[in-house]
Structures are given as C-alpha cells and as structure tokens.
Design an enzyme around this catalytic site. Structure first.
Site, PDB file in Angstrom:
ATOM      1  N   SER A 172       0.870  -1.182   0.000  1.00 52.40           N
ATOM      2  CA  SER A 172       0.000   0.000   0.000  1.00 52.40           C
ATOM      3  C   SER A 172       0.904   1.228   0.000  1.00 52.40           C
ATOM      4  O   SER A 172       2.064   1.151   0.437  1.00 52.40           O
ATOM      5  CB  SER A 172      -0.856   0.000   1.275  1.00 52.40           C
ATOM      6  OG  SER A 172      -1.388   1.290   1.509  1.00 52.40           O
ATOM      7  N   TYR A 185      -2.618  -0.947  10.411  1.00 54.40           N
ATOM      8  CA  TYR A 185      -2.546  -1.163   8.950  1.00 54.40           C
ATOM      9  C   TYR A 185      -1.215  -0.632   8.400  1.00 54.40           C
ATOM     10  O   TYR A 185      -0.522  -1.330   7.636  1.00 54.40           O
ATOM     11  CB  TYR A 185      -3.721  -0.453   8.274  1.00 54.40           C
ATOM     12  CG  TYR A 185      -3.823  -0.692   6.782  1.00 54.40           C
ATOM     13  CD1 TYR A 185      -4.427  -1.837   6.274  1.00 54.40           C
ATOM     14  CD2 TYR A 185      -3.320   0.237   5.870  1.00 54.40           C
ATOM     15  CE1 TYR A 185      -4.532  -2.059   4.901  1.00 54.40           C
ATOM     16  CE2 TYR A 185      -3.419   0.028   4.499  1.00 54.40           C
ATOM     17  CZ  TYR A 185      -4.034  -1.119   4.024  1.00 54.40           C
ATOM     18  OH  TYR A 185      -4.132  -1.331   2.661  1.00 54.40           O
TER      19      TYR A 185
HETATM   20  P1  NAD Z   1     -11.318  -6.126  -0.281  1.00 47.89           P
HETATM   21  O1  NAD Z   1     -11.869  -6.021   1.071  1.00 47.89           O
HETATM   22  O2  NAD Z   1     -12.217  -5.978  -1.460  1.00 47.89           O
HETATM   23  O3  NAD Z   1     -10.512  -7.494  -0.473  1.00 47.89           O
HETATM   24  C1  NAD Z   1      -9.744  -8.066   0.541  1.00 47.89           C
HETATM   25  C2  NAD Z   1      -9.766  -9.562   0.340  1.00 47.89           C
HETATM   26  O4  NAD Z   1      -8.965 -10.183   1.338  1.00 47.89           O
HETATM   27  C3  NAD Z   1     -11.185 -10.140   0.467  1.00 47.89           C
HETATM   28  O5  NAD Z   1     -11.365 -11.121  -0.526  1.00 47.89           O
HETATM   29  C4  NAD Z   1     -11.147 -10.777   1.848  1.00 47.89           C
HETATM   30  O6  NAD Z   1     -12.074 -11.834   2.001  1.00 47.89           O
HETATM   31  C5  NAD Z   1      -9.724 -11.263   1.871  1.00 47.89           C
HETATM   32  N1  NAD Z   1      -9.274 -11.639   3.211  1.00 47.89           N
HETATM   33  C6  NAD Z   1      -9.382 -10.933   4.359  1.00 47.89           C
HETATM   34  N2  NAD Z   1      -8.886 -11.665   5.376  1.00 47.89           N
HETATM   35  C7  NAD Z   1      -8.469 -12.835   4.854  1.00 47.89           C
HETATM   36  C8  NAD Z   1      -7.872 -13.988   5.399  1.00 47.89           C
HETATM   37  N3  NAD Z   1      -7.615 -14.089   6.716  1.00 47.89           N
HETATM   38  N4  NAD Z   1      -7.545 -15.015   4.561  1.00 47.89           N
HETATM   39  C9  NAD Z   1      -7.816 -14.943   3.226  1.00 47.89           C
HETATM   40  N5  NAD Z   1      -8.390 -13.860   2.672  1.00 47.89           N
HETATM   41  C10 NAD Z   1      -8.715 -12.833   3.473  1.00 47.89           C
HETATM   42  O7  NAD Z   1     -10.165  -5.018  -0.350  1.00 47.89           O
HETATM   43  P2  NAD Z   1      -9.087  -4.692  -1.480  1.00 47.89           P
HETATM   44  O8  NAD Z   1      -9.037  -3.232  -1.572  1.00 47.89           O
HETATM   45  O9  NAD Z   1      -9.335  -5.470  -2.703  1.00 47.89           O
HETATM   46  O10 NAD Z   1      -7.747  -5.158  -0.755  1.00 47.89           O
HETATM   47  C11 NAD Z   1      -6.841  -6.081  -1.336  1.00 47.89           C
HETATM   48  C12 NAD Z   1      -5.418  -5.739  -0.910  1.00 47.89           C
HETATM   49  O11 NAD Z   1      -5.054  -4.466  -1.443  1.00 47.89           O
HETATM   50  C13 NAD Z   1      -5.230  -5.627   0.599  1.00 47.89           C
HETATM   51  O12 NAD Z   1      -3.994  -6.193   0.969  1.00 47.89           O
HETATM   52  C14 NAD Z   1      -5.214  -4.132   0.834  1.00 47.89           C
HETATM   53  O13 NAD Z   1      -4.490  -3.780   1.994  1.00 47.89           O
HETATM   54  C15 NAD Z   1      -4.523  -3.667  -0.425  1.00 47.89           C
HETATM   55  N6  NAD Z   1      -4.737  -2.247  -0.734  1.00 47.89           N
HETATM   56  C16 NAD Z   1      -5.977  -1.775  -1.084  1.00 47.89           C
HETATM   57  C17 NAD Z   1      -6.121  -0.434  -1.386  1.00 47.89           C
HETATM   58  C18 NAD Z   1      -7.430   0.168  -1.811  1.00 47.89           C
HETATM   59  O14 NAD Z   1      -7.503   1.390  -1.936  1.00 47.89           O
HETATM   60  N7  NAD Z   1      -8.461  -0.609  -2.061  1.00 47.89           N
HETATM   61  C19 NAD Z   1      -5.030   0.428  -1.307  1.00 47.89           C
HETATM   62  C20 NAD Z   1      -3.791  -0.089  -0.926  1.00 47.89           C
HETATM   63  C21 NAD Z   1      -3.663  -1.430  -0.646  1.00 47.89           C
END
Ligand code: NAD
Length: 287
Positions: A172, A185
């Site tokens: 991130s 986080y």
């Molecule tokens: P999201 O909530 O749509 O997806 C997160 C996924 O992780 C979901 O499928 C959830 O079920 C899964 N998950 C959570 N705990 C879990 C576990 N214990 N075991 C297996 N799966 C698990 O959110 P997203 O935005 O798609 O996030 C995906 C990644 O991207 C994350 O690591 C997040 O930190 C990172 N990220 C997202 C953003 C953003 O703006 N959306 C920005 C920076 C980083």
C-alpha cells in the site's frame, strides 16, 4: 470519449476500461489470495486474461470465489477456488498442497489478502492490532514461505518463464505514508515492504523474483467510506494529482505485467500505482 476530468467530480463514474492484455503468462499457474473481491478479483482475472491458470483463494463467500473462477475460465484456462485463512499456518499449507495437486506446479503467487481495523490509538484494542498484523503481514509471510518452497522444489523443471517463480505482495502507499488512526494497517504494510525486500534479497540467487505493488486509493469495499459520497470523494481527490480514483483493473493489469518476463529484471521493487498520491500533492502550491 470520456472526459478524464469527469472522474474528478463524479464518484460514480469509473475510468474507461483498459485495453486487453496479450497472453504474457501462457502456461503459467498462479495463486491469488483474497481473490473473491476487489483488487484480488481483478488480479485473478487479469492473470487469466494473460493466459495463466488461476487459483482463487477466499476465506468467506465461496459463491463470490466461484463467480471469479467462472469469469476466469471464460479466458480459456483453468480456474479453481481454495478456501484458506491466510493467517492460519495449517490452512495455508493445505491450500498450497491442493493447488499443486490440481495444477501440477506453481509459477506465480499474488499475496493480496488484507483487511483494515481502524481506530485511534486510544481506542485500538490488542485484537485490532493482532488481527491486522496476522492477516496483512503474517499471512503474506506464510504464503511466501510456501510458494518459495514449491519454486525451489520445481527448480529448473519448468520452462514457462525466465524466473523459477514470482511473488507479488500487495502492499500500500501506507508502507511509506504514515496514517493516523490506522497504526495497525500502516505498520503491517511497512512490515510487508521490509519482508518483501529481505525475501527478494534471499531468494534472487535462486531466480525467484519477489516484488510489491503499492496501490493508492482503489475503488473496493475496503475503503468504501472514502469514495461512496460526493463529500468523501472530493476530499480524496485532493490527495490524487491524477484526478481520479483507481479501479481494481488498474492494479490487475499491472500485476500481470509485473509477473511476466517483460519484468524479469525487476527484483525487490515496489511499484507505486497510485495516481501520484506519493508525490505529496499537499506541497504542490508551496514551491
Ligand atoms: P477487499 O476487502 O475488497 O478485499 C480483501 C480480500 O482479502 C477479500 O477477498 C477478503 O475476504 C480477503 N481476506 C481478508 N482476510 C483474509 C484472510 N484471513 N484469509 C484470506 N483472505 C482474506 O479489499 P481490497 O481493496 O481489494 O484489498 C486487497 C489488498 O489491497 C489488501 O492487501 C489491501 O491492503 C490492499 N490495498 C488496497 C487499497 C485500496 O484502496 N483498495 C489500497 C492499498 C492497498
């Protein structure tokens, strides 16, 4: 043609779809964690579009995972779903074992699963801290360890890519930008950065390529509150010089490219995919 500036004021309008991917990953086997939602789903679909067979990991909502697998198969390859909590050592081991039995090999891991439990330091419980660290950091460690063991076991038996294996960690911008009210986080993603770099250093001599993608603000459920209302969206835009929120596809296509041999010489890097968020736009008028 869509006016790119439209996204600056309209939270409902997604950026236009990106052009299709070439078959950069033909014959490769990829596992994506947290792939039934948001960024992970877009990554799984982009890898499938690029020719890979994909494993769709999920922890809850198998029907969403099955939908992603069905959409992935539409690109012509195989796709299967795997339930595992990435913070659980035994479940991670079982998932990798099943994946290798089903697909015969592993070429790419995208360690994407993650979550937030936000609170000010006065209100953050030890459980909030432990939960985020265990999924976002320990989960990536457990999956990377299993993938590296498999890549080493395969050695040079595979001829699908220059590298013996590739790992992409989903980090991130908050591996770099401090984030008040999200100390768990930000600490987890700072940890991902050093874990990724240390593993990349350790495994590069085995021709295992390990890198991270650091997304900015991407339109997914994890940060729904940051883009769902006009007021929140306008506030978010002050942080994004490029003037639009990122779409999951913006990350998916980059992951496919980073896993491909076009990026064979990228080792231990973090690719910021953030519309310029890490340019600190707050300083733009202060030069
Ligand atoms: P999201 O909530 O749509 O997806 C997160 C996924 O992780 C979901 O499928 C959830 O079920 C899964 N998950 C959570 N705990 C879990 C576990 N214990 N075991 C297996 N799966 C698990 O959110 P997203 O935005 O798609 O996030 C995906 C990644 O991207 C994350 O690591 C997040 O930190 C990172 N990220 C997202 C953003 C953003 O703006 N959306 C920005 C920076 C980083």
């Amino acid at each position: 043609m869509t006016d790119p500036a439209a996204n600056r004021t309209n939270p409902k309008e997604a950026a236009p779809a990106l052009p299709p991917l070439p078959r950069l990953l033909a014959g490769q086997k990829a596992l994506v964690t947290g792939a039934n939602s948001g960024i992970g789903k877009a990554v799984a679909l982009a890898l499938a579009e690029a020719g890979a067979d994909v494993g769709v990991n999920y922890v809850v909502n198998p029907e969403q995972a099955e939908e992603v697998a069905t959409a992935a198969r539409a690109f012509g390859g195989a796709a299967r779903i795997y339930q595992a909590d990435v913070s659980n050592e035994a479940q991670v081991a079982a998932m990798f074992e099943s994946f290798v039995i089903d697909f015969g090999a592993l070429d790419i891991l995208v360690a994407n699963a993650g979550l937030q439990r936000d609170a000010s330091i006065a209100r953050m419980t030890l459980d909030d801290w432990n939960k985020v660290l265990s999924v976002n950091l320990t989960g990536q460690f457990l999956c990377a360890r299993a993938a590296i063991a498999q890549f080493r076991k395969q050695g040079d038996s595979r001829r699908v890519s220059r590298a013996r294996g590739k790992i992409i960690d989903m980090s991130s911008v908050h591996q770099m930008i401090p984030w008040a009210g999200h100390v768990n986080y930000a600490a987890s993603k700072g940890g991902v950065m050093m874990m990724m770099q240390s593993l990349a250093q350790e495994c590069a001599p085995d021709r295992i390529r390990i890198n991270s993608i650091a997304p900015g603000a991407i339109r997914t459920p994890i940060n729904h509150d940051a883009w769902a209302t006009q007021e929140a969206y306008d506030k978010l835009m002050a942080l994004i010089p490029y003037g639009r929120i990122g779409e999951p596809e913006d990350i998916g296509k980059v992951a496919a490219w980073l896993a491909s041999d076009y990026c064979d010489y990228i080792v231990g890097a973090t690719l910021f995919v953030d519309g310029g968020m890490t340019l600190y736009p707050g300083f733009a008028d202060n030069g």
